[in-house]
Write an enzyme that holds these catalytic residues in place. Structure first.
Site, PDB file in Angstrom:
ATOM      1  N   CYS A   2      -3.003  19.797  -2.324  1.00  0.00           N
ATOM      2  CA  CYS A   2      -3.321  21.219  -2.258  1.00  0.00           C
ATOM      3  C   CYS A   2      -2.541  21.959  -3.344  1.00  0.00           C
ATOM      4  O   CYS A   2      -1.371  21.679  -3.571  1.00  0.00           O
ATOM      5  CB  CYS A   2      -2.989  21.877  -0.929  1.00  0.00           C
ATOM      6  SG  CYS A   2      -3.904  21.197   0.450  1.00  0.00           S
ATOM      7  N   ARG A  27      -4.527  18.481  -7.788  1.00  0.00           N
ATOM      8  CA  ARG A  27      -3.707  18.423  -6.572  1.00  0.00           C
ATOM      9  C   ARG A  27      -4.555  18.306  -5.303  1.00  0.00           C
ATOM     10  O   ARG A  27      -4.037  18.061  -4.212  1.00  0.00           O
ATOM     11  CB  ARG A  27      -2.839  19.687  -6.469  1.00  0.00           C
ATOM     12  CG  ARG A  27      -1.832  19.836  -7.570  1.00  0.00           C
ATOM     13  CD  ARG A  27      -1.047  21.114  -7.396  1.00  0.00           C
ATOM     14  NE  ARG A  27      -0.219  21.061  -6.213  1.00  0.00           N
ATOM     15  CZ  ARG A  27       1.059  20.671  -6.196  1.00  0.00           C
ATOM     16  NH1 ARG A  27       1.641  20.326  -7.312  1.00  0.00           N
ATOM     17  NH2 ARG A  27       1.743  20.636  -5.074  1.00  0.00           N
ATOM     18  N   TRP A  75      -6.796  19.564  -0.312  1.00  0.00           N
ATOM     19  CA  TRP A  75      -6.907  18.141   0.042  1.00  0.00           C
ATOM     20  C   TRP A  75      -6.754  18.113   1.550  1.00  0.00           C
ATOM     21  O   TRP A  75      -5.685  18.371   2.084  1.00  0.00           O
ATOM     22  CB  TRP A  75      -5.803  17.345  -0.650  1.00  0.00           C
ATOM     23  CG  TRP A  75      -5.933  15.864  -0.465  1.00  0.00           C
ATOM     24  CD1 TRP A  75      -6.646  14.994  -1.242  1.00  0.00           C
ATOM     25  CD2 TRP A  75      -5.312  15.068   0.561  1.00  0.00           C
ATOM     26  NE1 TRP A  75      -6.508  13.717  -0.760  1.00  0.00           N
ATOM     27  CE2 TRP A  75      -5.705  13.734   0.341  1.00  0.00           C
ATOM     28  CE3 TRP A  75      -4.489  15.353   1.640  1.00  0.00           C
ATOM     29  CZ2 TRP A  75      -5.293  12.681   1.144  1.00  0.00           C
ATOM     30  CZ3 TRP A  75      -4.070  14.308   2.460  1.00  0.00           C
ATOM     31  CH2 TRP A  75      -4.467  12.985   2.203  1.00  0.00           C
ATOM     32  N   ASN A 101       0.131  25.230   1.558  1.00  0.00           N
ATOM     33  CA  ASN A 101       0.199  23.827   1.162  1.00  0.00           C
ATOM     34  C   ASN A 101       1.261  23.184   2.049  1.00  0.00           C
ATOM     35  O   ASN A 101       2.442  23.489   1.920  1.00  0.00           O
ATOM     36  CB  ASN A 101       0.603  23.724  -0.318  1.00  0.00           C
ATOM     37  CG  ASN A 101       0.912  22.304  -0.742  1.00  0.00           C
ATOM     38  OD1 ASN A 101       0.429  21.355  -0.131  1.00  0.00           O
ATOM     39  ND2 ASN A 101       1.704  22.161  -1.789  1.00  0.00           N
ATOM     40  N   GLY A 102       0.820  22.330   2.970  1.00  0.00           N
ATOM     41  CA  GLY A 102       1.781  21.685   3.866  1.00  0.00           C
ATOM     42  C   GLY A 102       1.128  21.358   5.186  1.00  0.00           C
ATOM     43  O   GLY A 102      -0.103  21.304   5.291  1.00  0.00           O
ATOM     44  N   GLU A 484       0.068  -3.369  -9.924  1.00  0.00           N
ATOM     45  CA  GLU A 484      -0.272  -2.063 -10.484  1.00  0.00           C
ATOM     46  C   GLU A 484      -1.693  -2.085 -11.067  1.00  0.00           C
ATOM     47  O   GLU A 484      -2.445  -1.126 -10.905  1.00  0.00           O
ATOM     48  CB  GLU A 484       0.778  -1.667 -11.540  1.00  0.00           C
ATOM     49  CG  GLU A 484       0.513  -0.401 -12.317  1.00  0.00           C
ATOM     50  CD  GLU A 484       0.378   0.870 -11.465  1.00  0.00           C
ATOM     51  OE1 GLU A 484       0.645   0.836 -10.256  1.00  0.00           O
ATOM     52  OE2 GLU A 484      -0.035   1.896 -12.032  1.00  0.00           O
ATOM     53  N   LYS A 488      -4.795   0.356  -9.882  1.00  0.00           N
ATOM     54  CA  LYS A 488      -5.557   1.215 -10.808  1.00  0.00           C
ATOM     55  C   LYS A 488      -7.052   1.016 -10.582  1.00  0.00           C
ATOM     56  O   LYS A 488      -7.821   1.977 -10.544  1.00  0.00           O
ATOM     57  CB  LYS A 488      -5.240   0.892 -12.280  1.00  0.00           C
ATOM     58  CG  LYS A 488      -3.899   1.325 -12.787  1.00  0.00           C
ATOM     59  CD  LYS A 488      -3.737   2.822 -12.971  1.00  0.00           C
ATOM     60  CE  LYS A 488      -3.244   3.504 -11.744  1.00  0.00           C
ATOM     61  NZ  LYS A 488      -1.888   3.515 -11.387  1.00  0.00           N
ATOM     62  N   GLU A 491      -8.179   2.574  -7.119  1.00  0.00           N
ATOM     63  CA  GLU A 491      -8.195   4.020  -6.911  1.00  0.00           C
ATOM     64  C   GLU A 491      -9.231   4.756  -7.742  1.00  0.00           C
ATOM     65  O   GLU A 491      -9.756   5.757  -7.301  1.00  0.00           O
ATOM     66  CB  GLU A 491      -6.808   4.645  -7.044  1.00  0.00           C
ATOM     67  CG  GLU A 491      -6.175   4.581  -8.390  1.00  0.00           C
ATOM     68  CD  GLU A 491      -4.773   5.199  -8.384  1.00  0.00           C
ATOM     69  OE1 GLU A 491      -4.465   6.047  -7.551  1.00  0.00           O
ATOM     70  OE2 GLU A 491      -3.991   4.809  -9.265  1.00  0.00           O
ATOM     71  N   HIS A 507      -1.748 -20.462  -1.558  1.00  0.00           N
ATOM     72  CA  HIS A 507      -1.397 -20.380  -0.133  1.00  0.00           C
ATOM     73  C   HIS A 507      -2.397 -19.531   0.652  1.00  0.00           C
ATOM     74  O   HIS A 507      -2.089 -19.055   1.730  1.00  0.00           O
ATOM     75  CB  HIS A 507       0.018 -19.810   0.020  1.00  0.00           C
ATOM     76  CG  HIS A 507       1.061 -20.671  -0.626  1.00  0.00           C
ATOM     77  ND1 HIS A 507       1.447 -21.880  -0.115  1.00  0.00           N
ATOM     78  CD2 HIS A 507       1.758 -20.513  -1.778  1.00  0.00           C
ATOM     79  CE1 HIS A 507       2.358 -22.424  -0.913  1.00  0.00           C
ATOM     80  NE2 HIS A 507       2.547 -21.606  -1.931  1.00  0.00           N
ATOM     81  N   LYS A 606      -3.105  14.150  -6.503  1.00  0.00           N
ATOM     82  CA  LYS A 606      -2.041  13.713  -7.404  1.00  0.00           C
ATOM     83  C   LYS A 606      -0.700  13.561  -6.700  1.00  0.00           C
ATOM     84  O   LYS A 606      -0.038  12.548  -6.850  1.00  0.00           O
ATOM     85  CB  LYS A 606      -1.932  14.713  -8.566  1.00  0.00           C
ATOM     86  CG  LYS A 606      -0.900  14.332  -9.609  1.00  0.00           C
ATOM     87  CD  LYS A 606      -1.319  13.085 -10.348  1.00  0.00           C
ATOM     88  CE  LYS A 606      -0.299  12.642 -11.359  1.00  0.00           C
ATOM     89  NZ  LYS A 606      -0.522  11.246 -11.767  1.00  0.00           N
TER      90      LYS A 606
HETATM   91  O1  M6R Z   1       4.546  11.375  -7.541  1.00  0.00           O
HETATM   92  P1  M6R Z   1       4.919  10.026  -7.017  1.00  0.00           P
HETATM   93  O2  M6R Z   1       5.304   9.084  -8.096  1.00  0.00           O
HETATM   94  O3  M6R Z   1       5.957  10.081  -5.938  1.00  0.00           O
HETATM   95  O4  M6R Z   1       3.590   9.478  -6.357  1.00  0.00           O
HETATM   96  C1  M6R Z   1       3.570   8.262  -5.668  1.00  0.00           C
HETATM   97  C2  M6R Z   1       2.150   7.806  -5.423  1.00  0.00           C
HETATM   98  O5  M6R Z   1       1.478   8.707  -4.612  1.00  0.00           O
HETATM   99  C3  M6R Z   1       1.382   7.630  -6.737  1.00  0.00           C
HETATM  100  O6  M6R Z   1       2.025   6.750  -7.592  1.00  0.00           O
HETATM  101  C4  M6R Z   1      -0.049   7.117  -6.461  1.00  0.00           C
HETATM  102  O7  M6R Z   1       0.005   5.818  -5.960  1.00  0.00           O
HETATM  103  C5  M6R Z   1      -0.878   7.210  -7.743  1.00  0.00           C
HETATM  104  N1  M6R Z   1      -2.150   7.787  -7.477  1.00  0.00           N
HETATM  105  C6  M6R Z   1      -1.098   5.888  -8.368  1.00  0.00           C
HETATM  106  O8  M6R Z   1      -1.891   5.953  -9.508  1.00  0.00           O
END
Ligand code: M6R
Length: 611
Positions: A2, A27, A75, A101-102, A484, A488, A491, A507, A606
């Site tokens: 948000c 956001r 969000w 926001n919260g 990682e 990627k 997501e 395994h 984000k």
């Molecule tokens: O802002 P942060 O690094 O604390 O965020 C952590 C995760 O939410 C963030 O890395 C998320 O997994 C990303 N969308 C990955 O691309």
């Protein structure tokens, strides 16, 4: 999670608010809305499900002269995304409007109380109870006192903006657990969840502190504590962020821009920190705590998502260079599982945004156990940067794409710097330190070389984008990279992908291998090269399609596999800074081929500022 914005000043508030919402769309983007005080001093609210363009279309039909207003991009947490649940929310008489926001954790009991007092609710949100509480207390009080009284009843987090027709040209802003920045320029004030929404108007900002509330007019700002009423002098600072940094600069997506920025962002991360005279690293931010780190019995690194993957690499690096045991914990697990924190344990929290709720909660838990807590953050002045004892900024520049790319490589770079520094404080020789530093300086150019292979990666992605399952395999320093890479792809392409240590495949996951399951294998010419070649052979024997990230000049792998992305050679501990680049590029290209919204993947935001 948000984005909220408020404006009061000489310009048309609608234009400023919409521009700010667009900058903060990353956001949250399931719905948005705006509430303004018009020239007749009435509150006009417009809300729309879907992306901000839908709100803009709705507003464009009409003219709204106004100089004060608030807006929100959502969000969803409580209540599905629709026009009604979108913010702003109003009281029964449409005299007060808020954006939030919260999370209000005790909203159920408060709602029951307000219903018993005759308040009428229209949405399913937790936020709506805040505005009715304010209405309840506003009966006998001024608005500021009413907001304070309401917030004292709330358990949870808020970045909150309030307008009222009884207080024209004024915005009340309050903060607890969700960030708020106030920007001031000639005859205007802008309040937003982050500075990206402010920077086109001014670089003079003030970060509201936890528990603070501000009454803001065009010329004045009064800040006090919600609970103690203690008054604080407003202190504005100049922020170092440019408009160019938060725009796409000719790239089709922020993610692509940020992938291509990595040579520069890594240069910025290491700038001024390499001490070649002494073959070591300067990290002034944590100077005071460097001996605590050096003498720590154990370091715990806590983070979420991509930052957690960087943390895992941090473990490999610090244990390798400095011989200090490192544990890596998901922040969401750390906070609830009564972690063991001894006298000599140092906790490091990693976060790009510095606002991730789980990481913040983990920091508070570590502090309750008397640990020294250090932060590695990108966003200057963020909550985590402020609540930790000290920290190291990543200096990667604003990251807007929801899928983290340049933040990851800057996090790994910071951890590499820290590991070298701690190594030098232990048994690492001057020569080794210098050798590592010199190689680190070459990494940006080596990344540029990989970025030049975009055409080949696009071609490869065309072969891959219709598949629905992928395996990502790596060993040693490249195991966190496999995790990682898989994240990627998940997501932004919505493709199921699993990252595994390559040797673990036999395994269990090997049962999944067939010609429909591409396996991306990081197989570099390093100390475990022969082992990973064996893993590749195991996949090929089962008709699996292997795509490999390999070291430039490796003929053996070229003779075994058709699809190989070559990357320049480097020292084994630095290889992740290179091997992740083609994986980021493949995810990007596959998402584009699948016609998906790369910068705003579904269901994500984000910064995750809720549990
Ligand atoms: O802002 P942060 O690094 O604390 O965020 C952590 C995760 O939410 C963030 O890395 C998320 O997994 C990303 N969308 C990955 O691309």
């Amino acid at each position: 999670m948000c984005g909220i914005i408020g404006y009061t000043g000489k310009k048309n508030s609608v234009e400023v608010l919409i521009e700010g919402l667009k900058r903060m769309e990353y956001r949250g983007y399931d719905s948005s809305g705006i509430a303004i005080l018009n020239d007749n001093n009435e509150i006009v609210t417009i809300k729309k499900k879907g992306e901000i363009q839908k709100l803009i279309n709705a507003i464009n039909d009409r003219k709204y002269p106004s100089h004060t207003g608030i807006a929100h991009t959502r969000w969803a947490t409580h209540g599905e995304p629709n026009d009604i649940n979108a913010h702003p929310h109003s009281d029964c008489k449409n005299e007060i409007s808020i954006v939030h926001n919260g999370i209000v954790e005790n909203f159920k009991s408060l709602k029951d109380y307000l219903l018993s007092k005759g308040h009428k609710f229209v949405s399913e949100t937790d936020t709506e109870i805040i505005v009715h509480l304010i209405e309840e207390f506003a009966e006998d009080n001024d608005l500021l006192t009413a907001v304070k009284k309401a917030l004292k009843k709330i358990k949870g987090t808020y970045g909150l903006l309030v307008i009222s027709k009884k207080l024209p040209n004024t915005i009340i802003a309050a903060r607890m657990g969700s960030p708020l920045v106030i920007g001031k320029s000639d005859k205007q004030m802008i309040i937003a969840s982050d500075a990206s929404a402010i920077i086109s108007h001014t670089n003079q900002v003030l970060y509201l502190e936890e528990g603070e509330i501000a009454e803001i007019t065009v010329n004045d700002i009064n800040i006090s504590n919600i609970f103690s009423n203690h008054i604080t002098d407003p202190k504005f600072i100049e922020i170092d962020m440019t408009l160019e940094q938060i725009e796409k600069g000719g790239y089709e997506h922020f993610m692509l821009k940020e992938i291509y920025e990595q040579p520069e962002s890594i240069r910025n991360t290491i700038r001024g920190r390499l001490d070649k005279t002494n073959g070591t690293i300067r990290l002034n931010g944590i100077k005071k705590y460097i001996n605590d780190l050096k003498d720590a019995d154990r370091i715990i690194i806590t983070a979420c998502g991509t930052s957690w993957h960087a943390a895992l690499l941090g473990k490999y690096l610090i244990e390798n260079f400095a011989n200090i045991p490192v544990e890596v914990d998901y922040a969401s697990e750390f906070r609830y599982r009564n972690p063991i924190v001894r006298k000599n344990t140092v906790v490091i929290a990693i976060s790009q945004s510095g606002e991730t709720a789980d990481t913040i909660a983990a920091i508070y838990e570590a502090k309750r156990k008397n640990a020294i807590v250090l932060g590695i953050c990108n966003v200057i002045g963020s909550t985590i940067a402020r609540i930790t004892d000290a920290g190291i900024y990543m200096h990667a520049g604003p990251e807007i794409g929801v899928a983290s790319t340049k933040a990851f490589t800057s996090q790994v770079t910071v951890l590499l710097l820290l590991a070298i520094l701690l190594g030098r404080k232990h048994h690492m020789s001057f020569d080794e330190g210098l050798h590592l530093i010199k190689e680190l300086e070459k990494i940006p150019d080596k990344i540029n070389e990989i970025l030049n292979s975009r055409k080949y990666i696009q071609k490869l992605s065309k072969q891959l984008y219709k598949h629905t399952n992928f395996l990502y395999l790596g060993r040693g320093f490249n195991y966190p990279v496999a995790l990682e890479g898989a994240l990627k792809l998940k997501e932004i392409s919505y493709i199921h992908a699993e990252g595994y240590p390559a040797a673990e495949m036999k395994h269990g996951p090997i049962a999944l291998i067939d010609d429909n399951m591409p396996a991306l294998v990081i197989a570099l010419k390093d100390s475990i090269y022969e082992k990973i070649i064996t893993n590749i052979k195991e996949i090929k024997a089962r008709k699996g399609h292997v795509i490999s990230i390999a070291t430039k000049g490796d003929k053996e792998i070229g003779s075994m596999l058709k699809d190989v992305i070559y990357i320049p050679d480097t020292f084994e501990p630095m290889a992740p800074l290179l091997s992740i680049i083609p994986l980021q590029m493949i995810s990007y290209e596959i998402a584009v081929l699948r016609k998906l919204d790369v910068d705003k993947p579904r269901n994500l935001a984000k910064s995750v500022t809720v549990e």
